[in-house]
Write an enzyme that holds these catalytic residues in place. Structure first.
Site, mmCIF file in Angstrom:
data_model
loop_
_atom_site.group_PDB
_atom_site.id
_atom_site.type_symbol
_atom_site.label_atom_id
_atom_site.label_comp_id
_atom_site.label_asym_id
_atom_site.label_seq_id
_atom_site.Cartn_x
_atom_site.Cartn_y
_atom_site.Cartn_z
ATOM 1 C CG HIS A 72 6.528 11.639 7.459
ATOM 2 N ND1 HIS A 72 7.696 11.244 6.847
ATOM 3 C CD2 HIS A 72 5.773 12.211 6.493
ATOM 4 C CE1 HIS A 72 7.652 11.553 5.568
ATOM 5 N NE2 HIS A 72 6.497 12.153 5.317
ATOM 6 C CG ASP A 189 8.262 13.577 1.706
ATOM 7 O OD1 ASP A 189 7.685 13.567 2.811
ATOM 8 O OD2 ASP A 189 8.014 12.780 0.782
ATOM 9 C CD GLU A 223 3.931 9.663 4.727
ATOM 10 O OE1 GLU A 223 3.020 9.823 3.895
ATOM 11 O OE2 GLU A 223 5.151 9.640 4.398
ATOM 12 C CD GLU A 224 8.393 8.958 2.742
ATOM 13 O OE1 GLU A 224 7.719 8.424 1.848
ATOM 14 O OE2 GLU A 224 8.691 10.173 2.727
ATOM 15 C CG ASP A 244 4.105 14.726 3.850
ATOM 16 O OD1 ASP A 244 5.216 14.976 3.341
ATOM 17 O OD2 ASP A 244 3.794 13.587 4.252
ATOM 18 C CG HIS A 324 9.467 10.534 -2.805
ATOM 19 N ND1 HIS A 324 8.784 9.341 -2.703
ATOM 20 C CD2 HIS A 324 9.111 11.257 -1.721
ATOM 21 C CE1 HIS A 324 8.043 9.358 -1.607
ATOM 22 N NE2 HIS A 324 8.218 10.527 -0.992
#
Length: 373
Positions: A72, A189, A223-224, A244, A324
């Site tokens: 993604h 990410d 995706e997030e 991922d 993150h």
């Protein structure tokens, strides 16, 4: 064929371009354009969904049962929740991430009036004013605000710039590519995953490698926030490998080196047969790897299954420290991951029955029940 020669310089160049193209979920168009230009340069045809998810086909010796790999391009970010009387902006997160990692971040607000730079700060940001209260204030999104780098003293001043509730805020990635091979940045990410897919594609095309069956290379844009691969698959796809990040942290078996093969995440186990196949491919091709289970994690695989896709899914990851947040990976993990993706694309089909969406029990799989000894 000889071991695939992954072009790390190419991979890192694509990653740098992606990191420097803001793409929080909901604001991904320019990243989509960047990917489309690169796919064209590689000589691939592709299709876009209405919102911009991409699928490109690398033709195989046979058409079915087709395979897919997916990453993604959307990232974490924020959105303007309110314009305060003092001209500061209240924010809500895009995706799930802590305001602890937002404090001090440089950011861009994309508004009707143009793009404005700013800094996300805690409400009590000055030790000279608040003394020890700067360390005791709570950590949550109501405790931070965005300070715009413009002459604004009131809500009216902010509105005069064209900044409104709902505007998207992109967080600066601040990437560093180290001589040691480490890469430190926000938004690895999953832009590192996207760059890895591109590097695997580039290698296969350069070395004239032909997949066993048609292989679709998918790039999703939401995706997030949980949508991911919900609407990008073609009916012929029987199995999908998601790429991922793998969380390198205490209590996890992931590593910043080699490929981490996920056995399960919060949505449950990944497909037993496909996951076992990837483990065997890693062993057979001498690709460093380890297994892990993620408790607080979901990926494009989950969104595809929840949307009703009857496919086998698996998750391959590159170990990422401080996911993150200010993330760190090692370039060799991306190289190893690209090699495993190529090994998968070139591997023989083991479950021929998967070419049909429905059928009888003939050719259906077995799982061992005998006791070891």
């Amino acid at each position: 064929m000889p071991r695939p020669a992954i072009d790390l310089a190419y991979l890192k160049a694509r990653l740098s371009e992606l990191l420097n193209t803001p793409s929080p979920t909901g604001y991904t168009d320019e990243a989509v354009w960047l990917l489309c230009r690169e796919l064209e340069r590689l000589g691939l045809t592709y299709e876009l969904t209405r919102r911009g998810a991409i699928r490109a086909r690398l033709a195989g010796r046979d058409a079915k049962p087709a395979r897919a790999v997916v990453a993604h391009v959307d990232t974490l970010g924020a959105q303007v929740k309110a314009v305060k009387d003092n001209g500061r902006l209240e924010l809500v997160p895009i995706g799930h991430w802590s305001s602890r990692f937002a404090e001090g971040a440089r950011a861009t607000v994309f508004s009707e009036g143009g793009a404005y730079r700013g800094t996300i700060l805690p409400l009590k940001a000055s030790g000279h004013t608040f003394n020890e209260e700067v360390d005791s204030q709570p950590v949550n999104w109501r405790q931070v605000e965005l300070r715009i780098d413009a002459v604004v003293h009131s809500r009216a001043d902010v509105h005069g710039l064209g900044v409104e509730i709902g505007d998207i805020v992109a967080i600066d990635p601040q990437p560093e590519f180290m001589d040691s091979g480490f890469i430190v940045s926000r938004h690895l990410d999953d832009k590192a995953g996207v760059a890895t897919l591109l590097a695997a594609l580039e290698c296969m095309i350069r070395e004239e490698r032909v997949p066993t069956v048609d292989t679709w290379w998918l790039f999703t844009i939401a995706e997030e926030v949980g949508h991911g691969a919900s609407s990008v698959l073609v009916p012929d796809v029987a199995s999908m490998v998601t790429v991922d990040n793998g969380t390198t942290a205490p209590g996890q078996n992931s590593s910043e080196f080699g490929v981490t093969i996920a056995m399960a995440d919060q949505t449950g186990p990944f497909d037993w047969h496909l996951t076992r196949k990837l483990v065997h491919l890693a062993r057979d091709h001498d690709i460093p790897h380890q297994k892990d289970v993620f408790r607080y994690y979901r990926s494009d695989s989950a969104s595809a299954l929840e949307a009703g896709a009857d496919i086998r899914t698996a998750l391959l990851t590159f170990g990422i420290d401080a996911s993150h947040g200010y993330e760190r990976i090692h370039e060799t993990a991306l190289r190893d991951l690209a090699r495993l993706l190529i090994a998968y694309a070139e591997s023989e089909v083991e479950i021929g029955r998967d070419a049909k969406r429905l059928g009888g029990v003939k050719g259906f799989t077995h799982q061992p029940l005998d006791e070891g000894g």
